[in-house]
Design a protein around this motif. Structure first.
Motif, PDB file in Angstrom:
ATOM      1  N   ALA A  81       0.713  -1.268   0.165  1.00 46.45           N
ATOM      2  CA  ALA A  81      -0.135  -0.010  -0.032  1.00 46.45           C
ATOM      3  C   ALA A  81       1.033   1.265  -0.013  1.00 46.45           C
ATOM      4  O   ALA A  81       0.703   2.129  -0.543  1.00 46.45           O
ATOM      5  N   LEU A  82       1.796   1.098   0.648  1.00 47.86           N
ATOM      6  CA  LEU A  82       2.901   2.189   0.819  1.00 47.86           C
ATOM      7  C   LEU A  82       3.492   2.511  -0.683  1.00 47.86           C
ATOM      8  O   LEU A  82       3.624   3.738  -0.955  1.00 47.86           O
ATOM      9  N   LEU A  83       3.821   1.622  -1.185  1.00 56.24           N
ATOM     10  CA  LEU A  83       4.582   1.677  -2.722  1.00 56.24           C
ATOM     11  C   LEU A  83       3.519   2.140  -3.933  1.00 56.24           C
ATOM     12  O   LEU A  83       3.769   3.047  -4.444  1.00 56.24           O
ATOM     13  N   HIS A  84       2.247   1.483  -3.366  1.00 54.20           N
ATOM     14  CA  HIS A  84       1.169   1.825  -4.510  1.00 54.20           C
ATOM     15  C   HIS A  84       0.907   3.603  -4.239  1.00 54.20           C
ATOM     16  O   HIS A  84       0.830   4.165  -5.223  1.00 54.20           O
ATOM     17  N   ALA A  85       0.924   3.953  -2.932  1.00 51.27           N
ATOM     18  CA  ALA A  85       0.817   5.476  -2.785  1.00 51.27           C
ATOM     19  C   ALA A  85       1.889   6.372  -3.433  1.00 51.27           C
ATOM     20  O   ALA A  85       1.609   7.347  -3.985  1.00 51.27           O
ATOM     21  N   ALA A  86       3.026   5.773  -2.939  1.00 53.57           N
ATOM     22  CA  ALA A  86       4.200   6.474  -3.747  1.00 53.57           C
ATOM     23  C   ALA A  86       4.126   6.381  -5.257  1.00 53.57           C
ATOM     24  O   ALA A  86       4.270   7.655  -5.803  1.00 53.57           O
ATOM     25  N   ALA A  87       3.805   5.485  -5.874  1.00 57.65           N
ATOM     26  CA  ALA A  87       3.721   5.278  -7.450  1.00 57.65           C
ATOM     27  C   ALA A  87       2.335   6.415  -7.778  1.00 57.65           C
ATOM     28  O   ALA A  87       2.689   7.130  -8.806  1.00 57.65           O
ATOM     29  N   ALA A  88       1.248   6.332  -7.099  1.00 58.84           N
ATOM     30  CA  ALA A  88       0.350   7.234  -7.387  1.00 58.84           C
ATOM     31  C   ALA A  88       0.556   8.814  -7.618  1.00 58.84           C
ATOM     32  O   ALA A  88       0.207   9.297  -8.345  1.00 58.84           O
ATOM     33  N   LEU A  89       1.496   9.021  -6.102  1.00 58.51           N
ATOM     34  CA  LEU A  89       1.805  10.405  -6.155  1.00 58.51           C
ATOM     35  C   LEU A  89       2.839  10.782  -7.265  1.00 58.51           C
ATOM     36  O   LEU A  89       2.457  11.921  -7.974  1.00 58.51           O
ATOM     37  N   TRP A 103       3.413   9.393 -10.201  1.00 55.03           N
ATOM     38  CA  TRP A 103       2.750   9.163 -11.570  1.00 55.03           C
ATOM     39  C   TRP A 103       1.889  10.392 -11.807  1.00 55.03           C
ATOM     40  O   TRP A 103       1.744  10.968 -12.918  1.00 55.03           O
ATOM     41  N   THR A 104       1.015  10.741 -11.038  1.00 55.60           N
ATOM     42  CA  THR A 104       0.134  11.896 -11.003  1.00 55.60           C
ATOM     43  C   THR A 104       0.858  13.167 -11.010  1.00 55.60           C
ATOM     44  O   THR A 104       0.391  14.091 -12.114  1.00 55.60           O
ATOM     45  N   ALA A 105       1.925  13.483 -10.655  1.00 60.06           N
ATOM     46  CA  ALA A 105       2.847  14.492 -10.774  1.00 60.06           C
ATOM     47  C   ALA A 105       3.515  14.475 -12.088  1.00 60.06           C
ATOM     48  O   ALA A 105       4.434  15.539 -12.250  1.00 60.06           O
ATOM     49  N   ARG A 106       3.706  13.336 -12.794  1.00 59.04           N
ATOM     50  CA  ARG A 106       4.264  13.394 -14.007  1.00 59.04           C
ATOM     51  C   ARG A 106       5.544  13.048 -13.958  1.00 59.04           C
ATOM     52  O   ARG A 106       6.398  13.588 -14.538  1.00 59.04           O
ATOM     53  N   LEU A 107       6.076  12.657 -12.798  1.00 63.05           N
ATOM     54  CA  LEU A 107       7.619  12.511 -12.320  1.00 63.05           C
ATOM     55  C   LEU A 107       8.120  11.112 -12.975  1.00 63.05           C
ATOM     56  O   LEU A 107       9.243  10.919 -12.997  1.00 63.05           O
ATOM     57  N   GLN A 108       7.049  10.070 -12.999  1.00 65.00           N
ATOM     58  CA  GLN A 108       7.612   8.943 -13.711  1.00 65.00           C
ATOM     59  C   GLN A 108       6.234   8.150 -14.313  1.00 65.00           C
ATOM     60  O   GLN A 108       5.301   8.553 -14.249  1.00 65.00           O
ATOM     61  N   PRO A 109       6.669   7.229 -15.271  1.00 59.97           N
ATOM     62  CA  PRO A 109       5.661   6.577 -16.208  1.00 59.97           C
ATOM     63  C   PRO A 109       4.798   5.610 -15.697  1.00 59.97           C
ATOM     64  O   PRO A 109       3.767   5.229 -16.455  1.00 59.97           O
ATOM     65  N   THR A 110       5.152   5.148 -14.573  1.00 60.02           N
ATOM     66  CA  THR A 110       4.492   3.564 -14.074  1.00 60.02           C
ATOM     67  C   THR A 110       3.238   4.072 -13.233  1.00 60.02           C
ATOM     68  O   THR A 110       3.292   4.497 -12.255  1.00 60.02           O
ATOM     69  N   GLU A 111       2.225   3.680 -13.737  1.00 66.17           N
ATOM     70  CA  GLU A 111       0.699   3.801 -12.881  1.00 66.17           C
ATOM     71  C   GLU A 111       0.983   3.022 -11.838  1.00 66.17           C
ATOM     72  O   GLU A 111       1.425   1.886 -12.106  1.00 66.17           O
ATOM     73  N   PRO A 112      -0.036   3.411 -11.024  1.00 69.45           N
ATOM     74  CA  PRO A 112       0.189   2.696  -9.564  1.00 69.45           C
ATOM     75  C   PRO A 112      -0.643   1.099  -9.690  1.00 69.45           C
ATOM     76  O   PRO A 112      -0.110   0.538  -8.835  1.00 69.45           O
ATOM     77  N   GLY A 113      -1.259   0.812 -10.557  1.00 67.05           N
ATOM     78  CA  GLY A 113      -1.665  -0.486 -11.112  1.00 67.05           C
ATOM     79  C   GLY A 113      -0.649  -1.491 -10.917  1.00 67.05           C
ATOM     80  O   GLY A 113      -0.963  -2.501 -10.616  1.00 67.05           O
ATOM     81  N   TRP A 114       0.564  -0.980 -11.333  1.00 67.26           N
ATOM     82  CA  TRP A 114       1.579  -2.123 -11.424  1.00 67.26           C
ATOM     83  C   TRP A 114       1.986  -2.470 -10.294  1.00 67.26           C
ATOM     84  O   TRP A 114       2.435  -3.751  -9.988  1.00 67.26           O
ATOM     85  N   ILE A 115       2.144  -1.893  -9.255  1.00 61.00           N
ATOM     86  CA  ILE A 115       2.150  -2.212  -7.774  1.00 61.00           C
ATOM     87  C   ILE A 115       1.020  -3.402  -7.307  1.00 61.00           C
ATOM     88  O   ILE A 115       1.344  -4.311  -6.671  1.00 61.00           O
ATOM     89  N   ARG A 116      -0.090  -3.050  -7.670  1.00 66.23           N
ATOM     90  CA  ARG A 116      -1.206  -3.837  -7.163  1.00 66.23           C
ATOM     91  C   ARG A 116      -1.004  -5.209  -7.998  1.00 66.23           C
ATOM     92  O   ARG A 116      -1.293  -6.242  -7.433  1.00 66.23           O
ATOM     93  N   LEU A 117      -0.498  -4.954  -9.125  1.00 70.13           N
ATOM     94  CA  LEU A 117      -0.250  -6.322  -9.958  1.00 70.13           C
ATOM     95  C   LEU A 117       0.645  -7.237  -9.552  1.00 70.13           C
ATOM     96  O   LEU A 117       0.618  -8.388  -9.217  1.00 70.13           O
ATOM     97  N   ALA A 118       1.854  -6.580  -9.162  1.00 72.64           N
ATOM     98  CA  ALA A 118       3.182  -7.046  -8.565  1.00 72.64           C
ATOM     99  C   ALA A 118       2.632  -7.887  -7.218  1.00 72.64           C
ATOM    100  O   ALA A 118       3.138  -8.987  -6.927  1.00 72.64           O
ATOM    101  N   ALA A 119       1.854  -7.120  -6.576  1.00 74.40           N
ATOM    102  CA  ALA A 119       1.513  -7.715  -5.211  1.00 74.40           C
ATOM    103  C   ALA A 119       0.625  -8.957  -4.947  1.00 74.40           C
ATOM    104  O   ALA A 119       0.484  -9.677  -4.143  1.00 74.40           O
ATOM    105  N   ASN A 120      -0.168  -9.131  -6.287  1.00 70.09           N
ATOM    106  CA  ASN A 120      -1.176 -10.022  -6.294  1.00 70.09           C
ATOM    107  C   ASN A 120      -1.150 -11.145  -7.367  1.00 70.09           C
ATOM    108  O   ASN A 120      -1.820 -12.228  -7.194  1.00 70.09           O
ATOM    109  N   CYS A 121      -0.401 -10.972  -8.316  1.00 75.32           N
ATOM    110  CA  CYS A 121      -0.033 -12.370  -9.370  1.00 75.32           C
ATOM    111  C   CYS A 121       0.546 -13.279  -8.763  1.00 75.32           C
ATOM    112  O   CYS A 121       1.460 -13.430  -7.889  1.00 75.32           O
ATOM    113  N   PRO A 122      -0.076 -14.443  -9.098  1.00 78.39           N
ATOM    114  CA  PRO A 122       0.591 -15.679  -8.389  1.00 78.39           C
ATOM    115  C   PRO A 122       1.825 -16.117  -9.203  1.00 78.39           C
ATOM    116  O   PRO A 122       2.155 -15.366 -10.092  1.00 78.39           O
TER     117      PRO A 122
END
Length: 361
Positions: free
Chosen positions: A266-274, A276-295
């Motif tokens: 959740a902390l990584l997701h929040a950092a990615a969201a912040l 990404w929204t600020a246009r500082l990096q291109p990885t949308e926060p869903g990638w953190i959710r995917l990494a944490a949940n994919c089998p």
């Protein structure tokens, strides 16, 4: 045997070209891409018959049908991850483009269609066990990449039901790495601000750790080998493709002298969201959710039915990627172009070329 590779200039596409052109089984390879390799790009691009086409564009199906005529197999690799702030654009390529490729494959009477799926198509699953190809492919909610992969899987289900004569292969690989894709992967996921040249020291000081942050990877050449073997075996169905060891903070930290720091996703997701929204990096926060949940995946079926085994372990593939990032390594196609200088990257941002924006990316 003639094979058409759609999306032939990216990470997996370039590896697939190398494999198809390496032996005598495939006597003609046709490549399709939005942007063709530059003149004099060298191998493997110089031995391919090229056609420029956006598979998601209106009218693409008719042109694809003509290009597919007489092929023994079509490999569909065309996929966009960026620009992540333009959801409609990437969906046009990923979902509409794959539907166009599938329709053209049927219209041209091609007997085999191989499609790049992903571990990202799977529903959330275990990190302490391995799932086979029967695990649900309903994706991870909140990840646009996963949602598109799941929608493509559903599209292929309908395709198989309506056209049982067509052999459909779904390659569900883990993260795919190779040295020549380092600049592309940095551009897609890290952005222009990171000082990647520091990686030349062979150290990644801090690594986010935790039970959920465990993922599988594979060398791009080993993914390409799976595609070739599937064609030659006249296979059908889904195949998981990944190598050991599983990548986590402990295994990567041991290689790169880094400290594993327990980090809630959740902390990584929040950092990615912040960022990404600020246009500082291109990885949308869903990638953190995917990494944490994919089998984690079992590759038993590929081993038994295709005789497939990875030649490079996952940690060596990741090391190759990191060394390539340190050097800004690329290749002769537009997606794999080398990383520009820091000055050029900053000037591009000042001119409005922000992370996650712009197409072509």
């Amino acid at each position: 045997m003639r094979v058409v590779v759609v999306g032939a200039t990216g990470n997996i596409g370039t590896a697939v070209l190398r494999r198809l052109l390496d032996g005598e089984e495939f006597d003609q390879v046709t490549g399709i891409a939005r942007r063709l390799p530059r003149e004099g790009a060298g191998p493997p691009y110089d031995r391919v018959r090229w056609h420029a086409l956006d598979v998601g564009a209106p009218g693409a199906t008719a042109e694809l049908t003509s290009l597919f005529a007489g092929a023994a197999a079509v490999i569909q690799l065309a996929w966009q991850i960026q620009p992540s702030h333009d959801r409609a654009r990437i969906r046009q390529t990923n979902v509409t483009g794959t539907a166009n490729v599938a329709a053209a494959t049927v219209a041209a009477s091609v007997p085999m269609l191989l499609v790049a799926s992903s571990v990202g198509a799977y529903a959330p699953g275990p990190k302490d066990d391995r799932v086979d190809e029967d695990w649900p492919v309903t994706g991870v909610a909140g990840s646009t990449y996963s949602e598109d992969k799941a929608e493509v899987e559903a599209l292929l289900d309908v395709l198989e039901q309506e056209h049982p004569q067509l052999r459909v292969v779904r390659v569900r690989n883990g993260l795919a790495f190779q040295r020549s894709a380092a600049a592309e992967i940095a551009r897609l996921f890290i952005g222009p601000l990171a000082p990647l040249s520091l990686l030349r020291h062979g150290r990644i000081p801090l690594l986010p750790g935790g039970k959920a942050l465990r993922v599988q990877a594979v060398h791009s050449d080993d993914v390409a080998e799976a595609y070739a073997r599937a064609i030659l075996a006249r296979a059908h169905g889904a195949f998981n493709i990944a190598a050991d060891p599983v990548l986590d903070a402990a295994s990567v930290g041991a290689r790169f002298h880094g400290l594993a720091v327990p980090t809630p996703p959740a902390l990584l997701h929040a950092a990615a969201a912040l960022t990404w929204t600020a246009r500082l990096q291109p990885t949308e926060p869903g990638w953190i959710r995917l990494a944490a949940n994919c089998p984690l995946m079992s590759c038993h079926r590929a081993e038994v039915e295709l005789g497939w085994r990875p030649r490079t372990d996952a940690l060596d593939a990741f090391t190759e990627l990191i060394e390539g990032m340190a050097d800004g390594t690329g290749d002769g196609s537009a997606p794999l172009r080398s990383r520009p200088s820091a000055t050029a990257r900053l000037l591009a941002m000042a001119g409005g070329r922000l992370p996650g924006h712009g197409d072509p990316y």
